[in-house]
Motif scaffolding. Sequence first.
Motif, PDB file in Angstrom:
ATOM      1  N   ASP A  34      12.014  -3.954  15.904  1.00  0.00           N
ATOM      2  CA  ASP A  34      11.833  -3.215  17.161  1.00  0.00           C
ATOM      3  C   ASP A  34      13.206  -2.904  17.746  1.00  0.00           C
ATOM      4  O   ASP A  34      14.089  -3.758  17.774  1.00  0.00           O
ATOM      5  CB  ASP A  34      10.999  -4.050  18.143  1.00  0.00           C
ATOM      6  CG  ASP A  34      10.450  -3.213  19.282  1.00  0.00           C
ATOM      7  OD1 ASP A  34       9.225  -3.121  19.410  1.00  0.00           O
ATOM      8  OD2 ASP A  34      11.253  -2.647  20.053  1.00  0.00           O
ATOM      9  N   SER A  86       5.668   6.525  23.150  1.00  0.00           N
ATOM     10  CA  SER A  86       4.211   6.566  23.289  1.00  0.00           C
ATOM     11  C   SER A  86       3.701   7.176  24.593  1.00  0.00           C
ATOM     12  O   SER A  86       2.493   7.238  24.795  1.00  0.00           O
ATOM     13  CB  SER A  86       3.658   5.133  23.158  1.00  0.00           C
ATOM     14  OG  SER A  86       4.023   4.372  24.295  1.00  0.00           O
ATOM     15  N   TYR A 165       4.012  14.538  22.581  1.00  0.00           N
ATOM     16  CA  TYR A 165       3.677  13.213  22.018  1.00  0.00           C
ATOM     17  C   TYR A 165       2.636  13.345  20.920  1.00  0.00           C
ATOM     18  O   TYR A 165       2.838  12.889  19.791  1.00  0.00           O
ATOM     19  CB  TYR A 165       3.159  12.281  23.132  1.00  0.00           C
ATOM     20  CG  TYR A 165       2.403  11.073  22.603  1.00  0.00           C
ATOM     21  CD1 TYR A 165       3.056  10.093  21.858  1.00  0.00           C
ATOM     22  CD2 TYR A 165       1.030  10.924  22.831  1.00  0.00           C
ATOM     23  CE1 TYR A 165       2.354   8.996  21.352  1.00  0.00           C
ATOM     24  CE2 TYR A 165       0.332   9.834  22.339  1.00  0.00           C
ATOM     25  CZ  TYR A 165       0.999   8.874  21.589  1.00  0.00           C
ATOM     26  OH  TYR A 165       0.310   7.801  21.088  1.00  0.00           O
ATOM     27  N   LYS A 169       2.785  12.673  16.806  1.00  0.00           N
ATOM     28  CA  LYS A 169       1.927  11.717  16.083  1.00  0.00           C
ATOM     29  C   LYS A 169       1.148  12.443  14.982  1.00  0.00           C
ATOM     30  O   LYS A 169       0.980  11.913  13.875  1.00  0.00           O
ATOM     31  CB  LYS A 169       0.951  11.033  17.057  1.00  0.00           C
ATOM     32  CG  LYS A 169       1.593  10.100  18.068  1.00  0.00           C
ATOM     33  CD  LYS A 169       2.239   8.867  17.461  1.00  0.00           C
ATOM     34  CE  LYS A 169       1.242   7.891  16.874  1.00  0.00           C
ATOM     35  NZ  LYS A 169       1.929   6.655  16.393  1.00  0.00           N
TER      36      LYS A 169
HETATM   37  P1  NAD Z   1       4.676   0.985  23.443  1.00  0.00           P
HETATM   38  O1  NAD Z   1       5.432   2.157  23.995  1.00  0.00           O
HETATM   39  O2  NAD Z   1       4.194  -0.070  24.370  1.00  0.00           O
HETATM   40  O3  NAD Z   1       5.567   0.258  22.326  1.00  0.00           O
HETATM   41  C1  NAD Z   1       6.344   0.954  21.412  1.00  0.00           C
HETATM   42  C2  NAD Z   1       7.331  -0.026  20.790  1.00  0.00           C
HETATM   43  O4  NAD Z   1       8.092   0.690  19.783  1.00  0.00           O
HETATM   44  C3  NAD Z   1       8.340  -0.605  21.779  1.00  0.00           C
HETATM   45  O5  NAD Z   1       8.449  -1.996  21.606  1.00  0.00           O
HETATM   46  C4  NAD Z   1       9.653   0.098  21.422  1.00  0.00           C
HETATM   47  O6  NAD Z   1      10.798  -0.692  21.693  1.00  0.00           O
HETATM   48  C5  NAD Z   1       9.464   0.346  19.926  1.00  0.00           C
HETATM   49  N1  NAD Z   1      10.279   1.460  19.438  1.00  0.00           N
HETATM   50  C6  NAD Z   1      10.392   2.706  19.963  1.00  0.00           C
HETATM   51  N2  NAD Z   1      11.244   3.442  19.232  1.00  0.00           N
HETATM   52  C7  NAD Z   1      11.662   2.661  18.190  1.00  0.00           C
HETATM   53  C8  NAD Z   1      12.527   2.872  17.087  1.00  0.00           C
HETATM   54  N3  NAD Z   1      13.154   4.040  16.903  1.00  0.00           N
HETATM   55  N4  NAD Z   1      12.709   1.860  16.210  1.00  0.00           N
HETATM   56  C9  NAD Z   1      12.077   0.662  16.379  1.00  0.00           C
HETATM   57  N5  NAD Z   1      11.258   0.405  17.420  1.00  0.00           N
HETATM   58  C10 NAD Z   1      11.049   1.399  18.318  1.00  0.00           C
HETATM   59  O7  NAD Z   1       3.477   1.631  22.612  1.00  0.00           O
HETATM   60  P2  NAD Z   1       1.998   1.082  22.387  1.00  0.00           P
HETATM   61  O8  NAD Z   1       1.147   1.524  23.500  1.00  0.00           O
HETATM   62  O9  NAD Z   1       2.076  -0.350  22.022  1.00  0.00           O
HETATM   63  O10 NAD Z   1       1.579   1.939  21.106  1.00  0.00           O
HETATM   64  C11 NAD Z   1       1.863   1.466  19.776  1.00  0.00           C
HETATM   65  C12 NAD Z   1       1.385   2.487  18.785  1.00  0.00           C
HETATM   66  O11 NAD Z   1      -0.021   2.697  18.946  1.00  0.00           O
HETATM   67  C13 NAD Z   1       2.043   3.859  18.929  1.00  0.00           C
HETATM   68  O12 NAD Z   1       2.299   4.364  17.643  1.00  0.00           O
HETATM   69  C14 NAD Z   1       0.991   4.684  19.641  1.00  0.00           C
HETATM   70  O13 NAD Z   1       1.102   6.053  19.294  1.00  0.00           O
HETATM   71  C15 NAD Z   1      -0.291   4.077  19.120  1.00  0.00           C
HETATM   72  N6  NAD Z   1      -1.463   4.165  20.000  1.00  0.00           N
HETATM   73  C16 NAD Z   1      -1.380   3.746  21.293  1.00  0.00           C
HETATM   74  C17 NAD Z   1      -2.523   3.782  22.102  1.00  0.00           C
HETATM   75  C18 NAD Z   1      -2.487   3.291  23.538  1.00  0.00           C
HETATM   76  O14 NAD Z   1      -3.478   3.429  24.251  1.00  0.00           O
HETATM   77  N7  NAD Z   1      -1.402   2.679  24.006  1.00  0.00           N
HETATM   78  C19 NAD Z   1      -3.729   4.262  21.588  1.00  0.00           C
HETATM   79  C20 NAD Z   1      -3.778   4.679  20.242  1.00  0.00           C
HETATM   80  C21 NAD Z   1      -2.633   4.606  19.467  1.00  0.00           C
END
Ligand code: NAD
Length: 352
Positions: A34, A86, A165, A169
């Motif tokens: 991360d 995200s 966004y 994705k």
């Molecule tokens: P979040 O923003 O809370 O967490 C993202 C994490 O990725 C963070 O810890 C950040 O530090 C890390 N990160 C960002 N850029 C990076 C990089 N270049 N290298 C390494 N680490 C990096 O996101 P989330 O809500 O936990 O979502 C996680 C995944 O699930 C995402 O791919 C998102 O598209 C997907 N998703 C989220 C939801 C939702 O409701 N939150 C729903 C469906 C899918």
Amino acid sequence: MKNILVTGGAGFIGSNFIQYILDKEDDILLINLDLLTYAGNLENLRDCENDKRYHFVKGDIRDRALVGKLFAQYDFDTVVHFAAESHVDRSITEPEVFLTTNVLGTQVLLDAAKAHWKLDLDNKYARDYRAGVRYLQVSTDEVYGALGKTGMFTETTPLAPNSPYSASKASADLMVRAYHQTFGLPVSITRCSNNYGPYQFPEKLIPLMIHNAEKDKPLPVYGDGMQIRDWLHVKDHCAAIWMVLQAGKAGEVYNIGGNNEKTNLEIVRLILAELGKPESLISYVQDRPGHDRRYAIDNTKITTELGWKPAYTFEQGIHETIAWYQQHRSWLEHIDSGAYEAYYERMYGVAT
Ligand code: NAD
Ligand code: TYD
């Protein structure tokens, strides 16, 4: 033993996933890569930081040398790729990082998995991989675009993303698909609806509204507040991902959702009622550009083929979630004050 590369494990869903796996699996090694962007917070993982089955690496998924080195060092058999930018609102003001992280970062991981797992790397026609390996792309229902009053997203709904966004994705999903079609890489793609639960960064609807209501600050509702999201508890999402890793067929997409559609106003009113705060705190603000009106997931495939079903009812889940944020005020305060960065420095001796 499974050696799993978890990317973005310090974010909302990734940190819940790590805790979920450590709670249920003994014979496992989880490496959390991360970058600790503004959304990454190691305080989410405080309970497992001394666990021998877990190791944190600060780094960027776009860093090919680092990702290659980690594959060589830990000999991963599984990748669960959460890391992403995200937040839709941020993608409207700064789209570029969404492309570099979400699309190019995904390609770096795919290349590393292919290079490490393919049996005959020099033969471009060869499609054989080590047994038991899997790359799982954590995607979103937002890639399908917006629905009108009726209908649901199935796995064959055409991709029609509307925000930078969701476009990033969808692009990443297509690259994952291409690595399966062209190179035979064993991949899975999951597309989940909106998650709620502990450790969600307070820029997203539910924690933001709880945070503001507790401080008697206005609750900014975009447009008329009648947009619909299909909410799922984060632990149910984690269970579904684990199930797809165990039993999902390579090359397949699985939608994940709990048949739980709510308007934004319903959510905001419920939070105010639970916290005993007045509805006069609701403040209607200008709508988000390109705002998707409605999302709804058809979960028939994952429920019938893999036997997954959500464990939480929304009533139980949202009640527990609001209580969690009330009981973890310091977690929110640390984010507000930037103290979680100081925590990293204390833990690891360098600044984020
Ligand atoms: P979040 O923003 O809370 O967490 C993202 C994490 O990725 C963070 O810890 C950040 O530090 C890390 N990160 C960002 N850029 C990076 C990089 N270049 N290298 C390494 N680490 C990096 O996101 P989330 O809500 O936990 O979502 C996680 C995944 O699930 C995402 O791919 C998102 O598209 C997907 N998703 C989220 C939801 C939702 O409701 N939150 C729903 C469906 C899918
Ligand atoms: P969000 O949590 O940003 O998730 P997504 O846009 O990925 O669905 O937003 C959920 C819904 O809440 C979405 O319709 C936008 C709306 N919203 C508001 O009305 N006000 C806010 O301050 C935020 C952050 C979101």
